[in-house]
Design a protein around this motif. Structure first.
Motif, short mmCIF file in Angstrom:
data_model
loop_
_atom_site.label_atom_id
_atom_site.label_comp_id
_atom_site.label_asym_id
_atom_site.label_seq_id
_atom_site.Cartn_x
_atom_site.Cartn_y
_atom_site.Cartn_z
N GLY A 1 44.83 -24.65 11.66
CA GLY A 1 45.72 -25.34 12.58
C GLY A 1 47.01 -25.76 11.88
N LYS A 2 47.61 -26.83 12.35
CA LYS A 2 48.90 -27.26 11.81
C LYS A 2 48.81 -27.69 10.35
N THR A 3 47.59 -27.96 9.86
CA THR A 3 47.48 -28.31 8.43
C THR A 3 47.83 -27.13 7.54
N ALA A 4 47.89 -25.93 8.13
CA ALA A 4 48.22 -24.74 7.34
C ALA A 4 49.70 -24.67 7.00
N ILE A 5 50.54 -25.37 7.74
CA ILE A 5 51.98 -25.30 7.50
C ILE A 5 52.29 -25.76 6.07
N GLY A 6 53.00 -24.91 5.35
CA GLY A 6 53.32 -25.21 3.96
C GLY A 6 52.36 -24.62 2.95
N HIS A 7 51.22 -24.08 3.42
CA HIS A 7 50.29 -23.41 2.50
C HIS A 7 50.93 -22.13 1.96
N ASN B 1 42.29 -17.39 9.54
CA ASN B 1 42.51 -18.54 8.67
C ASN B 1 43.56 -19.50 9.20
N ILE B 2 44.67 -18.97 9.69
CA ILE B 2 45.74 -19.84 10.20
C ILE B 2 45.24 -20.59 11.44
N ALA B 3 44.56 -19.88 12.32
CA ALA B 3 44.02 -20.53 13.52
C ALA B 3 43.00 -21.60 13.15
N ASN B 4 42.15 -21.32 12.17
CA ASN B 4 41.13 -22.29 11.76
C ASN B 4 41.75 -23.54 11.15
N TYR C 1 56.68 -12.65 12.34
CA TYR C 1 55.39 -12.02 12.63
C TYR C 1 54.32 -13.12 12.75
N PRO C 2 54.08 -13.64 13.94
CA PRO C 2 53.09 -14.70 14.12
C PRO C 2 51.67 -14.23 13.75
N ALA C 3 50.84 -15.16 13.31
CA ALA C 3 49.47 -14.85 12.92
C ALA C 3 48.48 -15.48 13.88
N ASP C 4 47.40 -14.79 14.16
CA ASP C 4 46.27 -15.32 14.93
C ASP C 4 46.67 -15.84 16.31
N ASP C 5 47.66 -15.22 16.93
CA ASP C 5 48.10 -15.65 18.26
C ASP C 5 48.52 -17.12 18.28
N THR C 6 49.11 -17.58 17.17
CA THR C 6 49.63 -18.94 17.08
C THR C 6 51.16 -18.85 16.96
N ASP C 7 51.79 -20.01 16.82
CA ASP C 7 53.23 -20.02 16.58
C ASP C 7 53.53 -20.16 15.09
N MET C 8 52.52 -19.85 14.25
CA MET C 8 52.67 -19.94 12.80
C MET C 8 52.50 -18.56 12.16
N GLY C 9 53.02 -18.42 10.97
CA GLY C 9 52.92 -17.17 10.24
C GLY C 9 53.56 -17.33 8.88
#
Length: 409
Positions: free
Chosen positions: A268-274, A263-266, A374-382
């Motif tokens: 992308g950056k729009t996930a920040i703040g979700h 989900n985070i990878a899909n 703990y990063p998610a989906d091999d991204t820099d987000m979590g």
């Protein structure tokens, strides 16, 4: 030695040797193929991890606990078939999590089986079916729910997001059109006064049949909400996040299952703040369980794995109070013992409410940030923990529709 004397001695030894103890048999009736595989496999992984922990501690009743997987292929009729197979195999406890519709089928199968087979009951530990009816009109003694429900998640989200100033005054609700999604929609509506928002749009859509959520994202964009609530999971959430990312939709999502892999990878950056309200988040704990799980499985617990593993640990607490002397497994005694357990999970205590077998459990509210522990989906987000709501604050009263009959009644 004379042959007859030898045979007599051998027979005496055989009679003196203890009979093999009766093993506890666990069946995982899960979505291990089809659209829900990504979720079903994680439930199965966590159950098998939990069984391994029980067996490393000595098993139960003098034998290792046995576990067998049954693939329901994501369908209720298939789950009913697999339940019959599990019963024929002598399974004592079944576990399932992916889909409230399947949980509804299984709890009814268990109820009917137990009526017909007094003294040879089967127990159902529900890890993910969150439909309110499962501890409402469908509640029954041999069903235990080791997860949250829609009101628990939505109320936690509303309170945390409002406190952080991230909720806004206009809310959109998009959910799957079955018991769980309908519960989510009702919970969003019910929390409007507390949250101080207006519901500006609602959608209930087919489950795991939509291949392109772009038209739904367009409708959300036209309604111009501040926050979108969704209880979607599996492909329906993955594809919704993909469509949201593709459209660059600037809106905050309040979710139940955003930590599902992909989900985070899909998004992308729009996930920040979700946001997400969940049973467990690695970042909300001291990390010891996460490291132990990784050592055993090769990865940190993700999505449904954490709370599902806790259910097995709580079952172990119940088993530790019982001694069947190697004899026949008494599922009713296991159920009664499970009612009296309290498990100190990494995010707080989990207990069982005897009136409906809903677990009273913490709800963790988190939001997506960059550069998490703990990063998610091999991204820099979590996920970063926003608030842990204690179980006693998250729970709601027993539903009037639950008329549970206890053994002997």
């Amino acid at each position: 030695m004379h042959r007859l004397a030898f045979l007599a001695a051998a027979s005496a030894v055989a009679l003196a040797a203890p009979a093999q103890a009766e093993p506890l048999k666990i069946g995982i009736i899960e979505s291990l193929s089809g659209a829900q595989t990504s979720t079903g496999r994680l439930y199965a992984n966590a159950v098998e991890y939990g069984v391994d922990q029980i067996n490393k501690a000595g098993g139960f009743n003098g034998e290792p606990v046995q576990v067998t997987e049954y693939d329901n292929a994501g369908g209720a009729p298939e789950a009913a078939d697999k339940f019959r197979q599990a019963v024929a195999d002598g399974v004592d406890i079944i576990f399932q999590g992916a889909s409230s519709a399947i949980a509804g089928q299984l709890t009814e199968d268990v109820r009917k089986h137990n009526i017909r087979n007094a003294g040879h009951e089967v127990m159902f530990i529900n890890l993910g079916g969150e439909a309110m009816e499962l501890t409402g009109e469908k509640c029954q003694f041999y069903h235990f729910r080791f997860t949250t429900t829609a009101p628990m998640r939505v109320n936690a989200l509303v309170n945390a997001m409002k406190a952080d100033g991230d909720l806004g005054t206009k809310v959109y609700s998009i959910n799957q059109n079955y018991s769980w999604g309908q519960d989510m929609q009702k919970a969003v509506e019910a929390a409007a006064d507390t949250g101080g928002y207006e519901v500006v749009g609602e959608v209930l859509h087919d489950v795991n049949k939509i291949q392109d959520f772009a038209p739904f994202v367009a409708r959300i964009k036209a309604a111009a909400p501040d926050t979108v609530f969704t209880g979607n999971w599996s492909n329906d959430l993955l594809l919704l996040m993909k469509a949201t990312g593709d459209a660059g939709l600037d809106v905050t999502f309040a979710t139940a299952f955003l930590d599902q892999p992909g989900n985070i990878a899909n998004a992308g950056k729009t996930a920040i703040g979700h946001y997400i309200a969940n049973n467990y988040d690695n970042a909300a704990s001291d990390g010891k369980f996460a490291e132990n799980y990784k050592a055993a499985t090769g990865h940190y617990p993700i999505f449904v794995e954490g709370h599902s593993a806790f259910a097995l640990a709580q079952l172990k607490q119940a088993l530790d109070t019982l001694d069947f002397g190697g004899g026949e497994i008494d599922v009713t005694k296991i159920a009664l013992a499970l009612e009296d357990t309290t498990y100190d999970s990494p995010v707080g205590p989990i207990s069982v409410r005897k009136a409906d077998h809903q677990t009273i459990r913490p709800v963790v509210v988190s939001k997506v940030v960059e550069n998490p522990k703990y990063p998610a989906d091999d991204t820099d987000m979590g996920f970063q923990t926003v608030k842990v709501v204690p179980g006693e604050d998250a729970i709601y009263p027993v539903q009037d529709s639950c008329q549970m009959k206890r053994p002997g009644e």
